[in-house]
Design an enzyme around this catalytic site. Structure first.
Site, PDB file in Angstrom:
ATOM      1  N   LYS A   1      -9.539  -2.387   0.958  1.00 12.11           N
ATOM      2  CA  LYS A   1      -9.424  -1.284   1.919  1.00 12.11           C
ATOM      3  C   LYS A   1     -10.156  -0.025   1.438  1.00 12.11           C
ATOM      4  CE  LYS A   1      -6.445  -3.809   4.286  1.00 12.11           C
ATOM      5  NZ  LYS A   1      -6.829  -4.616   5.439  1.00 12.11           N
TER       6      LYS A   1
ATOM      7  N   HIS B   1     -11.650  -2.536  10.624  1.00 15.15           N
ATOM      8  CA  HIS B   1     -10.523  -3.393  10.254  1.00 15.15           C
ATOM      9  C   HIS B   1     -10.419  -4.514  11.294  1.00 15.15           C
ATOM     10  CE1 HIS B   1      -5.939  -3.629   9.281  1.00 15.15           C
ATOM     11  NE2 HIS B   1      -6.630  -4.413   8.471  1.00 15.15           N
TER      12      HIS B   1
ATOM     13  N   ARG C   1       0.848  -1.196   0.000  1.00 17.38           N
ATOM     14  CA  ARG C   1       0.000   0.000   0.000  1.00 17.38           C
ATOM     15  C   ARG C   1       0.881   1.242   0.000  1.00 17.38           C
ATOM     16  NH1 ARG C   1      -2.190  -2.170   4.636  1.00 17.38           N
ATOM     17  NH2 ARG C   1      -1.449  -0.334   5.708  1.00 17.38           N
TER      18      ARG C   1
ATOM     19  N   GLY D   1      -2.119 -21.165  19.080  1.00 11.26           N
ATOM     20  CA  GLY D   1      -3.254 -21.889  19.655  1.00 11.26           C
ATOM     21  C   GLY D   1      -3.427 -21.688  21.141  1.00 11.26           C
ATOM     22  N   GLU D   2      -2.333 -21.292  21.822  1.00  7.83           N
ATOM     23  CA  GLU D   2      -2.436 -21.044  23.269  1.00  7.83           C
ATOM     24  C   GLU D   2      -3.239 -19.776  23.556  1.00  7.83           C
ATOM     25  OE1 GLU D   2      -1.659 -23.418  24.934  1.00  7.83           O
ATOM     26  OE2 GLU D   2       0.015 -24.450  23.957  1.00  7.83           O
TER      27      GLU D   2
ATOM     28  N   ASN E   1       5.850  -8.444   2.453  1.00  5.02           N
ATOM     29  CA  ASN E   1       4.405  -8.248   2.274  1.00  5.02           C
ATOM     30  C   ASN E   1       3.846  -9.158   1.182  1.00  5.02           C
ATOM     31  OD1 ASN E   1       1.937  -6.885   2.964  1.00  5.02           O
ATOM     32  ND2 ASN E   1       2.105  -5.709   1.070  1.00  5.02           N
ATOM     33  N   SER E   2       4.519 -10.259   0.895  1.00  5.11           N
ATOM     34  CA  SER E   2       4.002 -11.199  -0.100  1.00  5.11           C
ATOM     35  C   SER E   2       2.695 -11.801   0.407  1.00  5.11           C
ATOM     36  CB  SER E   2       5.027 -12.291  -0.384  1.00  5.11           C
ATOM     37  OG  SER E   2       5.404 -12.966   0.805  1.00  5.11           O
ATOM     38  N   ARG E   3       1.842 -12.217  -0.546  1.00  3.70           N
ATOM     39  CA  ARG E   3       0.459 -12.542  -0.188  1.00  3.70           C
ATOM     40  C   ARG E   3      -0.033 -13.837  -0.842  1.00  3.70           C
ATOM     41  NH1 ARG E   3      -2.334  -8.789   3.400  1.00  3.70           N
ATOM     42  NH2 ARG E   3      -0.866  -7.050   3.600  1.00  3.70           N
TER      43      ARG E   3
ATOM     44  N   LYS F   1      -4.031 -11.203  12.537  1.00  8.45           N
ATOM     45  CA  LYS F   1      -5.483 -11.339  12.425  1.00  8.45           C
ATOM     46  C   LYS F   1      -5.865 -12.682  11.796  1.00  8.45           C
ATOM     47  CE  LYS F   1      -6.940  -7.718  10.181  1.00  8.45           C
ATOM     48  NZ  LYS F   1      -5.597  -7.197   9.811  1.00  8.45           N
ATOM     49  N   THR F   2      -5.199 -13.025  10.694  1.00  7.87           N
ATOM     50  CA  THR F   2      -5.544 -14.272  10.011  1.00  7.87           C
ATOM     51  C   THR F   2      -5.250 -15.474  10.898  1.00  7.87           C
ATOM     52  OG1 THR F   2      -5.111 -13.252   7.858  1.00  7.87           O
ATOM     53  CG2 THR F   2      -5.157 -15.653   7.935  1.00  7.87           C
TER      54      THR F   2
ATOM     55  N   ASP G   1     -10.349 -10.054   8.217  1.00  7.41           N
ATOM     56  CA  ASP G   1      -9.777  -8.729   7.989  1.00  7.41           C
ATOM     57  C   ASP G   1     -10.744  -7.575   8.195  1.00  7.41           C
ATOM     58  OD1 ASP G   1      -7.515  -7.137   7.237  1.00  7.41           O
ATOM     59  OD2 ASP G   1      -8.406  -6.843   5.266  1.00  7.41           O
TER      60      ASP G   1
ATOM     61  N   TYR H   1      -1.136  -3.522  -7.519  1.00  7.37           N
ATOM     62  CA  TYR H   1      -0.936  -4.406  -6.371  1.00  7.37           C
ATOM     63  C   TYR H   1      -1.986  -4.246  -5.280  1.00  7.37           C
ATOM     64  CZ  TYR H   1       1.302  -7.084  -2.740  1.00  7.37           C
ATOM     65  OH  TYR H   1       1.552  -8.035  -1.787  1.00  7.37           O
ATOM     66  N   GLY H   2      -2.483  -5.338  -4.772  1.00  8.51           N
ATOM     67  CA  GLY H   2      -3.221  -5.410  -3.508  1.00  8.51           C
ATOM     68  C   GLY H   2      -4.256  -4.337  -3.298  1.00  8.51           C
TER      69      GLY H   2
ATOM     70  N   SER I   1      -2.427  -4.516  10.173  1.00  4.78           N
ATOM     71  CA  SER I   1      -2.041  -5.500   9.162  1.00  4.78           C
ATOM     72  C   SER I   1      -0.751  -6.203   9.570  1.00  4.78           C
ATOM     73  CB  SER I   1      -1.854  -4.825   7.808  1.00  4.78           C
ATOM     74  OG  SER I   1      -3.072  -4.271   7.359  1.00  4.78           O
ATOM     75  N   ALA I   2      -0.696  -7.509   9.298  1.00  3.22           N
ATOM     76  CA  ALA I   2       0.477  -8.346   9.574  1.00  3.22           C
ATOM     77  C   ALA I   2       0.764  -8.505  11.063  1.00  3.22           C
ATOM     78  CB  ALA I   2       1.716  -7.804   8.858  1.00  3.22           C
ATOM     79  N   CYS I   3      -0.274  -8.371  11.887  1.00  6.43           N
ATOM     80  CA  CYS I   3      -0.120  -8.565  13.334  1.00  6.43           C
ATOM     81  C   CYS I   3      -0.906  -9.772  13.839  1.00  6.43           C
ATOM     82  CB  CYS I   3      -0.555  -7.314  14.097  1.00  6.43           C
ATOM     83  SG  CYS I   3       0.629  -5.953  14.021  1.00  6.43           S
TER      84      CYS I   3
END
Length: 638
Positions: free
Chosen positions: A260, A280, A103, A547-548, A419-421, A306-307, A327, A251-252, A302-304
């Site tokens: 977004k 978000h 972005r 998982g914890e 930041n590859s996706r 969520k997924t 997301d 891109y993205g 982002s990248a923290c």
């Protein structure tokens, strides 16, 4: 004269140039698929006006079919834009121009009559809460880019729905683009095609105009066969007209305009005007061993993670997590006062590095068919590879990096872009919630805020009340990530994990959140803050994570049920002694994990106050300012 009128006059003059006074302007539209006569007047006008402006060689109305998708993928493969990954079923690899990888926040703007409509007026320097562009400046930027920008290319019309087509919470959009990569990706990320055109009818839709900015013939060769124009990238939102224009990037979030741009920036403005929230946030269903289920929304930058959290595999016996979305959440109170949420997206656009069988086994099961990978590494047997994939390569397998060069671990640089996706259909996830496409949405009983904080911030705490919860969201800070063009691990303010995505003035956004408390008979969710990333003095993580984290969800579940299992801390309510289930965990330093150090928090308060004062200024709601004063008093009493 108002901007809209002057803009329309310019556009008309441009479209009708070289036409005699008594003639009608003509445009020969080469339709390679679809019929303009079958479009509603609003959609047809959007297409015709944009075609006159951008001058594409042909127009393709997307129907979203398997046959169409196969043709587009085959065409991109033939052009060298993507490569088939023979190890998997219907999976593809795209390598972008290295100048088009994330972005571009500095080139992402919101166009409104007054600056304060978009951002608070910062006291010193420019706003960190979004970028405003005046209508006059936008007109100049637009006219410098879009005329004839699609020459020699096909203009694709993508009709799409954000959310299930039949849901009253969903919204429609029409994107015009000259990028087949965008078509294939939007088919995964949204409900796209003929069914949307039919449902849209003559109703309201968001106009999305996108071009990679590379008319044919090319003036210079492409890098990796990736069309883009990085020197002229501009991503603009015009909320009063429900329009998005994007130029120069393929891109993205710069080009998949349903993501977004629509789902957060335009939708947050819609939500303010219509009384709902566009956030978000992931959405997950959590079921305990007794079969009781609760839905939770969580906001992380982002990248923290969520997924990872949305697809969590709990380590606690008998607990189950199901994914509604990873997301974005659109949330609205129903007639019974229940906050209901839908995931407006149809797929996952997840960060690849760090994703593995250990960190996210369900994601790994999701991505090995019908997926478009971008800027990951490729193995010589036709597979994918990236940092943190946690797979041992056989001795005979070689790796080609995202830069299309032979790679070994000794090279000293990553094989995949940070930041590859992966872009995968949500329906392929093995733990999708049965109600993930429910038109009514799912009932939200808790909201979680969080980010990467290696120092000072406890594992979990609960807000005292709604106002305190809004303050917690407003005061969020986190390490910068690779999802945008930031470098290094500086701690940045990222309120509500929305800093790059606000569609209007952040102070007014806070007031909108605070107003939810005053809605009659509304059942407000509990609000929590988490930090999975706290480290000790040796720089080791204090909490095992992944998982914890279900152990923290278990405590939240009990709190939602009204169980007395919390104690006071200066920051909020934390688990009472023994309330957090640690059975089977070794060497977790709970004292350090939940410590609230006075010196750290005094500095944190000074930084939050400085940020509020300089960035939010006169638009900061008094309720939020009061919450900061109360926190300062509690810390001083330590």
């Amino acid at each position: 004269m108002p901007f809209v009128e002057t803009f329309q006059m310019w556009w008309y003059k441009y479209c009708t140039c070289n036409v005699e006074e008594d003639e009608e302007p003509l445009l020969a539209l080469n339709m390679v698929q679809g019929d303009l006569n079958n479009l509603s007047p609003g959609v047809r006008n959007f297409v015709e006006e944009s075609a006159k402006l951008c001058q594409p060689a042909s127009i393709h109305i997307c129907d979203g079919s398997e046959e169409e998708n196969g043709q587009i993928l085959a065409m991109m493969e033939e052009q060298g834009m993507i490569k088939r990954l023979r190890k998997y079923h219907n999976c593809w690899l795209a390598r972008t121009d290295p100048k088009d990888v994330a972005r571009v926040e500095r080139q992402t703007v919101i166009v409104t009559p007054e600056q304060r409509d978009t951002v608070p007026i910062a006291k010193n320097g420019e706003s960190q809460l979004g970028r405003w562009l005046s209508e006059k400046e936008f007109e100049k930027a637009f006219t410098a880019r879009f005329p004839e920008c699609m020459k020699g290319r096909t203009m694709y019309l993508i009709p799409f729905s954000m959310g299930p087509v039949e849901s009253p919470l969903s919204k429609f959009g029409v994107q015009l683009t000259d990028s087949p990569y965008v078509v294939a990706s939007m088919r995964i990320m949204t409900r796209m095609g003929a069914a949307v055109l039919e449902a849209l009818g003559s109703g309201q839709f968001v106009k999305c105009l996108h071009s990679v900015g590379c008319p044919l013939p090319l003036k210079k060769p492409l890098v990796n066969n990736w069309a883009c124009n990085p020197d002229l990238i501009l991503v603009a939102h015009i909320p009063q007209r429900m329009e998005i224009t994007s130029y120069g990037s393929g891109y993205g979030g710069n080009s998949l305009l349903g993501k977004k741009c629509f789902a957060l920036r335009i939708a947050s403005r819609m939500g303010r005007d219509e009384g709902w929230l566009a956030e978000h946030m992931l959405i997950m269903g959590v079921t305990n061993p007794k079969g009781q289920k609760k839905y939770i929304a969580a906001a992380f930058p982002s990248a923290c993670g969520k997924t990872n959290m949305a697809m969590m595999k709990p380590t606690l016996p008998g607990w189950k997590v199901e994914c509604v979305g990873d997301d974005i959440a659109w949330m609205k109170f129903d007639e019974q006062g229940i906050l209901r949420a839908i995931n407006p997206e149809n797929g996952f656009f997840g960060v690849a590095p760090g994703t593995s069988v250990k960190t996210n086994p369900n994601a790994m099961k999701t991505i090995h068919e019908n997926t478009i990978f971008t800027n990951v590494a490729e193995t010589s047997d036709g597979g994918v590879y990236w940092e943190g994939i946690d797979e041992t390569l056989p001795p005979h397998i070689t790796v080609t990096s995202w830069r299309n060069k032979r790679w070994t671990p000794e090279d000293g640089e990553p094989c995949s872009h940070p930041n590859s996706r992966f872009c995968s259909p949500a329906s392929q996830c093995p733990i999708m919630d049965p109600d993930w496409e429910s038109p009514d949405g799912v009932p939200i009983e808790a909201i979680i805020f969080g980010g990467r904080r290696p120092r000072g911030v406890p594992l979990v705490y609960e807000a005292f009340n709604w106002q305190h919860g809004v303050f917690i969201g407003a005061a969020m800070r986190s390490e910068a990530t690779a999802a945008a063009e930031h470098k290094g691990k500086v701690i940045m303010h990222d309120p509500f994990a929305m800093r790059p995505f606000f569609g209007y003035n952040f102070g007014k956004y806070l007031s909108h959140w605070l107003s939810m408390e005053h809605r009659p008979q509304c059942r407000l969710p509990k609000i929590f803050h988490v930090n999975w990333f706290r480290k000790d003095k040796q720089n080791n993580y204090l909490w095992p994570g992944f998982g914890e984290n279900s152990r923290v969800l278990e405590w939240m579940f009990r709190r939602i049920e009204g169980e007395d299992c919390a104690k006071l801390s200066p920051l909020g309510l934390i688990p009472a002694d023994g309330a957090l289930n640690l059975e089977g965990l070794n060497n977790v330093n709970m004292e350090e994990l939940f410590s609230v150090e006075r010196e750290f928090w005094e500095e944190e308060i000074r930084e939050i106050r400085r940020y509020f004062d300089e960035q939010v200024n006169d638009d900061l709601p008094s309720d939020v300012a009061n919450q900061l004063e109360q926190l300062e008093q509690r810390i001083s009493d330590l």
